[in-house]
Design an enzyme around this catalytic site. Structure first.
Site, PDB file in Angstrom:
ATOM      1  N   THR A 188       0.823  -1.207   0.000  1.00  9.60           N
ATOM      2  CA  THR A 188       0.000   0.000   0.000  1.00  9.60           C
ATOM      3  C   THR A 188       0.858   1.259   0.000  1.00  9.60           C
ATOM      4  OG1 THR A 188      -1.663  -1.134   1.272  1.00  9.60           O
ATOM      5  CG2 THR A 188      -1.592   1.250   1.547  1.00  9.60           C
ATOM      6  N   ARG A 216     -13.343  -8.858   0.286  1.00 10.61           N
ATOM      7  CA  ARG A 216     -12.461  -8.569   1.424  1.00 10.61           C
ATOM      8  C   ARG A 216     -12.011  -7.102   1.377  1.00 10.61           C
ATOM      9  NH1 ARG A 216      -6.930  -6.583   2.085  1.00 10.61           N
ATOM     10  NH2 ARG A 216      -6.093  -7.463   3.979  1.00 10.61           N
ATOM     11  N   VAL A 217     -12.062  -6.451   2.526  1.00 10.36           N
ATOM     12  CA  VAL A 217     -11.546  -5.094   2.667  1.00 10.36           C
ATOM     13  C   VAL A 217     -10.492  -5.136   3.763  1.00 10.36           C
ATOM     14  CG1 VAL A 217     -12.125  -2.755   3.425  1.00 10.36           C
ATOM     15  CG2 VAL A 217     -13.666  -3.967   1.874  1.00 10.36           C
ATOM     16  N   GLY A 218      -9.350  -4.525   3.509  1.00 11.51           N
ATOM     17  CA  GLY A 218      -8.265  -4.520   4.489  1.00 11.51           C
ATOM     18  C   GLY A 218      -8.309  -3.288   5.369  1.00 11.51           C
ATOM     19  N   ASP A 219      -7.162  -2.957   5.907  1.00 10.32           N
ATOM     20  CA  ASP A 219      -7.074  -1.820   6.832  1.00 10.32           C
ATOM     21  C   ASP A 219      -7.031  -0.472   6.129  1.00 10.32           C
ATOM     22  OD1 ASP A 219      -4.518  -2.659   5.764  1.00 10.32           O
ATOM     23  OD2 ASP A 219      -3.628  -1.116   7.038  1.00 10.32           O
ATOM     24  N   THR A 239       1.073  -0.455   6.480  1.00  8.43           N
ATOM     25  CA  THR A 239       1.144  -1.293   5.282  1.00  8.43           C
ATOM     26  C   THR A 239       1.397  -2.736   5.710  1.00  8.43           C
ATOM     27  OG1 THR A 239       2.325  -1.651   3.195  1.00  8.43           O
ATOM     28  CG2 THR A 239       3.620  -0.764   5.022  1.00  8.43           C
ATOM     29  N   GLY A 240       1.003  -3.650   4.853  1.00  7.43           N
ATOM     30  CA  GLY A 240       1.168  -5.066   5.197  1.00  7.43           C
ATOM     31  C   GLY A 240      -0.177  -5.736   5.394  1.00  7.43           C
ATOM     32  N   GLY A 242      -3.428  -6.365   6.382  1.00  7.76           N
ATOM     33  CA  GLY A 242      -4.356  -5.415   6.994  1.00  7.76           C
ATOM     34  C   GLY A 242      -5.163  -5.947   8.158  1.00  7.76           C
TER      35      GLY A 242
HETATM   36  N1  ASP Z   1      -2.634  -3.204   3.986  1.00 15.11           N
HETATM   37  C1  ASP Z   1      -3.101  -3.639   2.701  1.00 15.11           C
HETATM   38  C2  ASP Z   1      -4.268  -4.555   2.878  1.00 15.11           C
HETATM   39  O1  ASP Z   1      -4.302  -5.331   3.815  1.00 15.11           O
HETATM   40  C3  ASP Z   1      -2.075  -4.305   1.877  1.00 15.11           C
HETATM   41  C4  ASP Z   1      -0.684  -3.742   1.929  1.00 15.11           C
HETATM   42  O2  ASP Z   1      -0.359  -2.822   2.585  1.00 15.11           O
HETATM   43  O3  ASP Z   1       0.169  -4.252   1.275  1.00 15.11           O
HETATM   44  O4  ASP Z   1      -5.130  -4.565   2.036  1.00 15.11           O
END
Ligand code: ASP
Length: 329
Positions: A188, A216-219, A239-240, A242
């Site tokens: 992200t 699916r929805v992340g953070d 990031t990462g 979520g």
């Molecule tokens: N945080 C994002 C998600 O979970 C993905 C990412 O940061 O790489 O959708």
């Protein structure tokens, strides 16, 4: 208890509160005033360099942080070679690219959009939701419908873009969902900016985890998880994977640690440590936080090595490696 006595007691409790208010233990007595005339922007990962350049055009000309972060992350959304942000990103497991984004300003105004399809700039949709509606977040078909009614148009090119479609077809043979540390399936862009007037804003935008379950929805579009700004204290973004940030209200937690006096780096360290302690399932998955306080101090921390961020101010334009807990390969 009779209704009369109950109401009388309520009255007494109310009077007691007014006469003898609780003392807050979370608010330092004197918040240091924000630094002025020294604009600064930071954003996650290497694509942050170009995004910062977009934001810097506004910040260096005395523009405001909110416009700067919107313009900055739009640079990344526009890059169809980016596989984790915008319509050049990887699809869900059914082959659809779905985008999530949010934006937040100094005064806690915010807008967010999730599960949005076919629109190039989700960050502009998030900003428009903030500016034009009484709501914070719109999702899916409703968000797309609202965007189309409010001047946005559908992309005229093929989505997923051809090389992504090819990868997807190869992936489908095994259909393995793996949220690894590697950068292939996530990254992200989260951006934080402080303008010359000492006002802060942040933005976050993503195509989310590659090959996620449809819906699916992340953070990243969730205020408090992927992004949080408090104009008295500072801001944070993530990031990462979520799910870990949502479970801990991660970006909000970072800002609250800074409110209690932690430096940006200490605050990011605290939440990464908490995530590891509470959610051992995050083993083998990357999670990184980035933060800035109102004095223009910055810091980041991640579970694994490899997380870095781009920083730009009057004198610097560079990548900085965040500290980390564990080493990956
Ligand atoms: N945080 C994002 C998600 O979970 C993905 C990412 O940061 O790489 O959708």
């Amino acid at each position: 208890m009779s209704r009369r006595r109950f109401i009388k007691n309520l009255g007494l409790a109310g009077a007691g509160l007014a006469i003898n208010p609780l003392k807050s233990k979370t608010q330092p007595p004197n918040l240091t005033p924000p630094v002025k005339n020294n604009p600064l922007v930071i954003s996650t990962w290497i694509h942050g360099m170009e995004a910062n350049a977009g934001a810097w055009e506004i910040l260096s000309n005395g523009g405001n942080a909110l416009d700067a972060v919107q313009k900055g992350v739009a640079v990344t959304e526009n890059d169809l070679n980016n596989r984790s942000v915008g319509l050049g990103g990887r699809p869900d497991r059914d082959g659809h690219v779905t985008l999530d984004a949010c934006i937040m300003d100094h005064d806690s105004r915010c807008g967010a959009v999730a599960f949005l399809e076919e629109i190039i700039h989700p960050i502009d949709v998030a900003r428009a939701i903030m500016d034009k509606t009484p709501h914070v977040m719109l999702v899916g078909k409703g968000a797309q419908q609202w965007a189309l009614e409010n001047g946005f148009t559908k992309a005229s090119f093929q989505v997923p873009v051809p090389p992504v479609q090819k990868d997807y077809e190869e992936w489908r043979i095994k259909s393995e969902y793996k949220t690894g540390v590697n950068v292939e399936n996530h990254d992200t862009i989260g951006m934080l900016a402080l303008d010359a007037n000492g006002r802060m804003a942040g933005a976050c935008t993503t195509s989310g985890m590659a090959y996620k379950i449809r819906g699916r929805v992340g953070d990243s579009p969730i205020i408090g998880a992927g992004l949080f700004i408090d104009g008295d204290v500072g801001g944070a973004t993530a990031t990462g994977v979520g799910e870990a940030m949502i479970r801990t209200a991660g970006s909000s937690a970072v800002v609250e640690s800074m409110r209690r006096g932690a430096s940006p780096e200490e605050a990011c360290y605290d939440i990464v440590q908490r995530i590891l302690k509470k959610h051992p399932g995050v083993d083998g998955m990357q999670v990184g936080f980035l933060a800035m306080n109102m004095q223009g101090e910055t810091g980041g921390y991640s579970v694994y090595n490899g997380f870095n961020y781009a920083l730009r101010n009057k004198g610097q334009n560079e990548m900085i490696d965040a500290k980390y807990m564990r080493t990956w390969e």
